[in-house]
Design a protein around this motif. Structure first.
Motif, PDB file in Angstrom:
ATOM      1  N   UNK A   3       0.299   8.447  41.185  1.00 59.71           N
ATOM      2  CA  UNK A   3      -0.271   7.525  40.054  1.00 59.71           C
ATOM      3  C   UNK A   3       0.838   7.320  39.327  1.00 59.71           C
ATOM      4  N   UNK A   4       1.109   5.946  38.838  1.00 59.17           N
ATOM      5  CA  UNK A   4       2.274   5.812  37.999  1.00 59.17           C
ATOM      6  C   UNK A   4       1.860   4.546  37.242  1.00 59.17           C
ATOM      7  N   UNK A   5       2.627   4.343  36.251  1.00 56.16           N
ATOM      8  CA  UNK A   5       2.511   3.242  35.195  1.00 56.16           C
ATOM      9  C   UNK A   5       3.667   2.157  35.612  1.00 56.16           C
ATOM     10  N   UNK A   6       3.552   1.003  36.263  1.00 54.74           N
ATOM     11  CA  UNK A   6       4.449   0.127  36.539  1.00 54.74           C
ATOM     12  C   UNK A   6       5.038  -0.613  35.693  1.00 54.74           C
ATOM     13  N   UNK A 104       5.857   7.895  36.014  1.00 54.82           N
ATOM     14  CA  UNK A 104       4.795   8.614  36.482  1.00 54.82           C
ATOM     15  C   UNK A 104       4.106   9.308  35.184  1.00 54.82           C
ATOM     16  N   UNK A 105       3.214  10.276  35.185  1.00 57.53           N
ATOM     17  CA  UNK A 105       2.692  10.739  34.202  1.00 57.53           C
ATOM     18  C   UNK A 105       3.560  11.757  33.468  1.00 57.53           C
ATOM     19  N   UNK A 106       4.523  12.453  34.103  1.00 53.87           N
ATOM     20  CA  UNK A 106       5.131  13.378  33.227  1.00 53.87           C
ATOM     21  C   UNK A 106       6.299  12.554  32.326  1.00 53.87           C
ATOM     22  N   UNK A 107       6.802  11.432  33.373  1.00 50.84           N
ATOM     23  CA  UNK A 107       7.733  10.608  32.753  1.00 50.84           C
ATOM     24  C   UNK A 107       7.388  10.048  31.521  1.00 50.84           C
ATOM     25  N   UNK A 108       6.100   9.503  31.607  1.00 46.78           N
ATOM     26  CA  UNK A 108       5.500   8.878  30.358  1.00 46.78           C
ATOM     27  C   UNK A 108       5.367   9.822  29.279  1.00 46.78           C
ATOM     28  N   UNK A 109       5.128  10.771  29.764  1.00 41.87           N
ATOM     29  CA  UNK A 109       4.665  12.107  28.532  1.00 41.87           C
ATOM     30  C   UNK A 109       6.120  12.260  27.935  1.00 41.87           C
ATOM     31  N   UNK A 110       7.101  12.551  28.913  1.00 36.44           N
ATOM     32  CA  UNK A 110       8.403  12.730  28.102  1.00 36.44           C
ATOM     33  C   UNK A 110       9.069  11.573  27.143  1.00 36.44           C
ATOM     34  N   UNK A 111       8.759  10.367  27.784  1.00 35.51           N
ATOM     35  CA  UNK A 111       9.034   9.174  26.989  1.00 35.51           C
ATOM     36  C   UNK A 111       8.465   9.173  25.669  1.00 35.51           C
ATOM     37  N   UNK A 112       7.155   9.134  25.563  1.00 32.02           N
ATOM     38  CA  UNK A 112       6.158   9.107  24.434  1.00 32.02           C
ATOM     39  C   UNK A 112       6.800  10.251  23.301  1.00 32.02           C
ATOM     40  N   UNK A 142      -2.488  15.036  22.875  1.00 31.92           N
ATOM     41  CA  UNK A 142      -3.664  14.964  23.940  1.00 31.92           C
ATOM     42  C   UNK A 142      -3.264  14.563  25.242  1.00 31.92           C
ATOM     43  N   UNK A 143      -2.108  13.594  25.252  1.00 34.23           N
ATOM     44  CA  UNK A 143      -1.765  13.146  26.573  1.00 34.23           C
ATOM     45  C   UNK A 143      -1.350  14.501  27.477  1.00 34.23           C
ATOM     46  N   UNK A 144      -0.708  15.012  26.843  1.00 30.40           N
ATOM     47  CA  UNK A 144       0.199  16.344  27.406  1.00 30.40           C
ATOM     48  C   UNK A 144      -0.860  17.410  27.909  1.00 30.40           C
ATOM     49  N   UNK A 145      -1.931  17.700  26.991  1.00 30.16           N
ATOM     50  CA  UNK A 145      -3.081  18.525  27.292  1.00 30.16           C
ATOM     51  C   UNK A 145      -3.898  18.215  28.376  1.00 30.16           C
ATOM     52  N   UNK A 146      -4.145  16.647  28.499  1.00 28.93           N
ATOM     53  CA  UNK A 146      -4.942  16.051  29.430  1.00 28.93           C
ATOM     54  C   UNK A 146      -4.348  16.153  30.915  1.00 28.93           C
ATOM     55  N   UNK A 155      -6.989   8.715  32.566  1.00 30.15           N
ATOM     56  CA  UNK A 155      -8.020   9.080  31.630  1.00 30.15           C
ATOM     57  C   UNK A 155      -7.052  10.051  30.590  1.00 30.15           C
ATOM     58  N   UNK A 156      -5.788  10.321  30.916  1.00 30.73           N
ATOM     59  CA  UNK A 156      -4.783  10.829  29.802  1.00 30.73           C
ATOM     60  C   UNK A 156      -4.562  10.206  28.856  1.00 30.73           C
ATOM     61  N   UNK A 157      -4.312   8.989  29.225  1.00 31.55           N
ATOM     62  CA  UNK A 157      -3.888   7.926  28.180  1.00 31.55           C
ATOM     63  C   UNK A 157      -4.898   7.568  27.334  1.00 31.55           C
ATOM     64  N   UNK A 158      -6.320   7.545  27.940  1.00 34.62           N
ATOM     65  CA  UNK A 158      -7.347   7.411  27.335  1.00 34.62           C
ATOM     66  C   UNK A 158      -7.562   8.185  26.175  1.00 34.62           C
TER      67      UNK A 158
END
Length: 215
Positions: A3-6, A104-112, A142-146, A155-158
């Motif tokens: 799963x990734x954010x394009x 991907x999720x961890x990359x988005x988390x790091x960037x945010x 919340x994103x990191x925890x999810x 779901x994590x972004x929500x």
């Protein structure tokens, strides 16, 4: 994790953010009229409209390039402290994103996280100061925890967007300790911080857009 954010989803996020800012500009200005310069809605509309012009011109490529272009555009076009803070947010996201066409999720988390830390470093605000950090920091937490709990990226972004909304609302009873609102002292209480309000719109736009561009 497949799963990734394009980059297409990131573009849709920015288009949606600009649209929502335009729709809610009068409300943002109303909030800023109570405790600030009454120009937050106007300034954000000008900046996000410039971002849309940049996107329409094809100023994309990699995630790094896209986010850097957005940050530089906001610095140049949004007046007041908001331009510097939002610009820093996206520029730091860019510096901490891969030279790729998706996150991907961890990359988005790091960037945010990097974006929020950049805003904190520039504005020297913490949670409880009645600023945009009251919405942004709970959102990335919340994103990191999810994600750590094994939830899907959408779901994590929500969860992040919901935390940002809660953080926005938490600013209403606070007495401002940073920014122009701090000059009002106790009179700043009873009003939602406009920066926290636009930051919550930013996260809500991301949550609404992710379903349109996940790989």
């Amino acid at each position: 994790m497949s799963e990734a954010l394009t980059i297409g989803a990131l573009q849709q996020w920015l288009y949606r953010f600009a649209s929502e800012i335009t729709t809610q500009a009068d409300w943002l200005t109303e909030l800023d009229s109570a405790i600030g310069d009454a120009d937050h809605g106007t300034n954000m509309v000008r900046g996000t409209a410039a971002v849309v012009t940049k996107l329409d011109g094809g100023a994309t490529g990699t995630v790094q390039e896209l986010l850097k272009a957005v940050g530089m555009t906001l610095v140049a076009t949004v007046g007041g402290a908001s331009g510097s803070l939002y610009g820093t947010f996206f520029i730091e996201m860019a510096r901490n994103s891969p030279a790729d066409v998706q996150l991907n999720g961890s990359e988005l988390e790091n960037a945010l996280h990097a974006g929020v830390n950049g805003v904190i470093a520039r504005g020297h605000a913490t949670v409880g100061d009645k600023t945009m950090i009251d919405a942004l920091e709970p959102a990335v937490t919340a994103l990191s925890q999810s994600l750590a709990d094994g939830q899907q990226l959408q779901c994590s972004i929500a969860a992040a967007a919901a935390a940002a909304t809660t953080g926005r609302d938490s600013t209403k009873p606070l007495v401002a300790r940073k920014g122009r609102a701090s000059y009002l002292g106790e009179r700043s209480a009873g009003h939602i911080d406009p920066g926290a309000a636009s930051a919550a719109i930013l996260l809500a736009a991301l949550a609404a857009s992710i379903g349109e561009g996940t790989a």
